[in-house]
Design a protein around this motif. Structure first.
Motif, short mmCIF file in Angstrom:
data_model
loop_
_atom_site.label_atom_id
_atom_site.label_comp_id
_atom_site.label_asym_id
_atom_site.label_seq_id
_atom_site.Cartn_x
_atom_site.Cartn_y
_atom_site.Cartn_z
N CYS A 85 0.84 -1.20 0.00
CA CYS A 85 0.00 0.00 0.00
C CYS A 85 0.88 1.25 0.00
CB CYS A 85 -0.93 0.00 1.22
SG CYS A 85 -2.11 1.35 1.19
N ARG A 86 1.39 1.58 -1.17
CA ARG A 86 2.24 2.76 -1.34
C ARG A 86 1.53 3.72 -2.27
NH1 ARG A 86 8.28 0.15 -1.81
NH2 ARG A 86 8.25 -0.73 0.28
N ILE A 87 1.33 4.93 -1.79
CA ILE A 87 0.53 5.91 -2.54
C ILE A 87 1.33 7.18 -2.74
CG2 ILE A 87 -1.56 7.30 -2.50
CD1 ILE A 87 -2.82 5.11 -0.77
N PRO A 88 1.44 7.67 -3.98
CA PRO A 88 2.07 8.98 -4.19
C PRO A 88 1.09 10.08 -3.82
CG PRO A 88 1.45 8.01 -6.29
CD PRO A 88 1.12 7.00 -5.23
N MET A 89 1.60 11.11 -3.18
CA MET A 89 0.76 12.24 -2.79
C MET A 89 1.59 13.51 -2.80
SD MET A 89 0.46 11.33 1.27
CE MET A 89 -0.33 12.83 1.70
N GLN A 90 0.92 14.65 -2.79
CA GLN A 90 1.60 15.94 -2.78
C GLN A 90 2.11 16.25 -1.39
OE1 GLN A 90 -1.22 18.79 -4.21
NE2 GLN A 90 -0.73 18.37 -6.34
N LYS A 91 3.21 16.99 -1.34
CA LYS A 91 3.74 17.41 -0.05
C LYS A 91 2.76 18.31 0.69
CE LYS A 91 8.74 17.32 -0.59
NZ LYS A 91 9.96 18.15 -0.58
N ALA A 92 1.96 19.06 -0.04
CA ALA A 92 1.01 19.99 0.58
C ALA A 92 -0.05 19.27 1.40
CB ALA A 92 0.36 20.85 -0.49
N ALA A 93 -0.23 17.96 1.17
CA ALA A 93 -1.25 17.20 1.89
C ALA A 93 -0.73 16.67 3.23
CB ALA A 93 -1.73 16.04 1.04
#
Length: 105
Positions: A85-93
């Motif tokens: 369960c590896r998810i890319p996300m923005q640093k702003a989140a």
């Protein structure tokens, strides 16, 4: 003649008091609204700049995860004990960061 001068001086005194109140209002807004918001933004920017692989994070949606990889504005986060369960996300989140040394204490 005298009544015209008295009216003009009263009118200019009204303008001066209005300008003084506007200056006080803007100073109040700056010190109680704008300045704290800038401090909070600087604090968040420094937190994100110090982000490193292995840090535990809290997202704005309330999920806890561990940072696996960092790109420019994207972070890959591993959620839970499932290694798939590896998810890319923005640093702003990211809303909070906990360093591994802090978790051990």
């Amino acid at each position: 003649m005298f009544s015209i001068l008295a009216t003009e001086s009263a009118s200019s005194a009204g303008w001066i008091s209005m300008v003084v109140w506007l200056v006080i209002l803007f100073a109040f807004m700056y010190f109680f609204m704008v300045r704290p918001q800038k401090k909070e933004q600087q604090k968040k920017n420094s937190m994100l700049a110090e982000l490193a692989v292995g840090d535990t994070i809290l997202t704005t949606s309330g999920f806890y995860g561990t940072v696996i990889d960092i790109a420019d504005d994207t972070v890959i986060v591993e959620f839970g004990s499932n290694k798939n369960c590896r998810i890319p996300m923005q640093k702003a989140a990211i809303s909070a960061v906990e360093k591994p040394e802090e978790a051990a204490e």
